[in-house]
Design a protein around this motif. Structure first.
Motif, PDB file in Angstrom:
ATOM      1  N   TYR A  41       0.853  -1.189   0.000  1.00  0.00           N
ATOM      2  CA  TYR A  41       0.000   0.000   0.000  1.00  0.00           C
ATOM      3  C   TYR A  41       0.883   1.231   0.000  1.00  0.00           C
ATOM      4  N   GLU A  42       0.541   2.164  -0.863  1.00  0.00           N
ATOM      5  CA  GLU A  42       1.272   3.426  -0.930  1.00  0.00           C
ATOM      6  C   GLU A  42       0.301   4.573  -0.681  1.00  0.00           C
ATOM      7  N   VAL A  43       0.835   5.632  -0.055  1.00  0.00           N
ATOM      8  CA  VAL A  43       0.024   6.828   0.177  1.00  0.00           C
ATOM      9  C   VAL A  43      -0.093   7.553  -1.154  1.00  0.00           C
ATOM     10  N   MET A  44      -1.305   7.920  -1.520  1.00  0.00           N
ATOM     11  CA  MET A  44      -1.529   8.622  -2.782  1.00  0.00           C
ATOM     12  C   MET A  44      -1.098  10.076  -2.634  1.00  0.00           C
ATOM     13  N   ALA A  45      -0.536  10.617  -3.642  1.00  0.00           N
ATOM     14  CA  ALA A  45      -0.044  12.003  -3.622  1.00  0.00           C
ATOM     15  C   ALA A  45      -1.216  12.963  -3.386  1.00  0.00           C
ATOM     16  N   ASP A  46      -0.949  14.015  -2.640  1.00  0.00           N
ATOM     17  CA  ASP A  46      -1.919  15.090  -2.361  1.00  0.00           C
ATOM     18  C   ASP A  46      -3.173  14.625  -1.635  1.00  0.00           C
ATOM     19  N   PRO A  53      -4.896  12.794   8.232  1.00  0.00           N
ATOM     20  CA  PRO A  53      -3.461  13.064   8.321  1.00  0.00           C
ATOM     21  C   PRO A  53      -2.580  11.935   7.758  1.00  0.00           C
ATOM     22  N   ASP A  54      -3.109  10.711   7.703  1.00  0.00           N
ATOM     23  CA  ASP A  54      -2.316   9.610   7.152  1.00  0.00           C
ATOM     24  C   ASP A  54      -2.469   9.528   5.634  1.00  0.00           C
ATOM     25  N   GLY A  55      -3.384  10.214   5.051  1.00  0.00           N
ATOM     26  CA  GLY A  55      -3.613  10.190   3.613  1.00  0.00           C
ATOM     27  C   GLY A  55      -4.356   8.936   3.181  1.00  0.00           C
ATOM     28  N   LEU A  56      -4.772   8.958   1.948  1.00  0.00           N
ATOM     29  CA  LEU A  56      -5.452   7.791   1.384  1.00  0.00           C
ATOM     30  C   LEU A  56      -4.403   6.840   0.810  1.00  0.00           C
ATOM     31  N   ARG A  57      -4.661   5.561   0.968  1.00  0.00           N
ATOM     32  CA  ARG A  57      -3.704   4.555   0.488  1.00  0.00           C
ATOM     33  C   ARG A  57      -4.248   3.857  -0.749  1.00  0.00           C
ATOM     34  N   GLN A  58      -3.307   3.480  -1.589  1.00  0.00           N
ATOM     35  CA  GLN A  58      -3.639   2.793  -2.838  1.00  0.00           C
ATOM     36  C   GLN A  58      -2.977   1.414  -2.802  1.00  0.00           C
ATOM     37  N   GLU A  59      -3.719   0.385  -3.201  1.00  0.00           N
ATOM     38  CA  GLU A  59      -3.190  -0.975  -3.203  1.00  0.00           C
ATOM     39  C   GLU A  59      -2.398  -1.195  -4.504  1.00  0.00           C
ATOM     40  N   ILE A  60      -1.152  -1.603  -4.350  1.00  0.00           N
ATOM     41  CA  ILE A  60      -0.291  -1.901  -5.496  1.00  0.00           C
ATOM     42  C   ILE A  60      -0.036  -3.406  -5.475  1.00  0.00           C
TER      43      ILE A  60
END
Length: 142
Positions: A41-46, A53-60
């Motif tokens: 999982y990576e934090v999506m930019a912006d 505060p943790d940002g949205l995560r994207q599954e890779i």
């Protein structure tokens, strides 16, 4: 193209082609191990905000990859067996004998041709001499 020993381990510079032969082969240059499937999982930019505060995560997802090798085309030096060396020597001897026989036949044919020419010249001389002595020479055409 590179030339290697029979095991494809040692590169050869000047192999003795009278004692062995070259064959086309492939040599492993790089081996790539298998890669299992994985998920991260990576934090999506912006997407980091005061509300999140943790940002949205994207599954890779990474797909599995089988192991594979990379090859290079080479030539493999394979020494002849004793039986093959004996066969090569016998063939060379047979070719030498055939060449000698052919040369001898050509020499004999040349001798026979020279003997035929000599006999024809002698016969022609005898006919001319006999015609001159008997005064039966034909007049020359001109």
């Amino acid at each position: 193209m590179k030339i290697y020993d029979e095991a494809l381990e040692t590169e050869l510079q000047n192999p003795d082609l009278t004692r062995g032969k070259l064959e086309t082969a492939q040599r492993v240059t790089v081996h790539h191990d298998a890669v299992p499937a994985s998920v991260r999982y990576e934090v999506m930019a912006d997407t980091i905000t005061s509300d999140c505060p943790d940002g949205l995560r994207q599954e890779i997802t990474t797909t599995a990859q089988a192991a594979y090798d990379e090859y290079e085309e080479v030539q493999r030096y394979v020494p002849y067996t004793e039986a093959e060396l004996a066969e090569i020597a016998a063939k060379a001897e047979a070719e030498k004998a055939a060449a000698e026989a052919e040369a001898k036949a050509a020499e004999q044919a040349a001798k026979e041709e020279a003997a035929r020419r000599d006999a024809a010249d002698k016969l022609n001389a005898q006919v001319t001499y006999t015609a001159m002595m008997t005064d039966t020479m034909l007049p020359e055409e001109g």
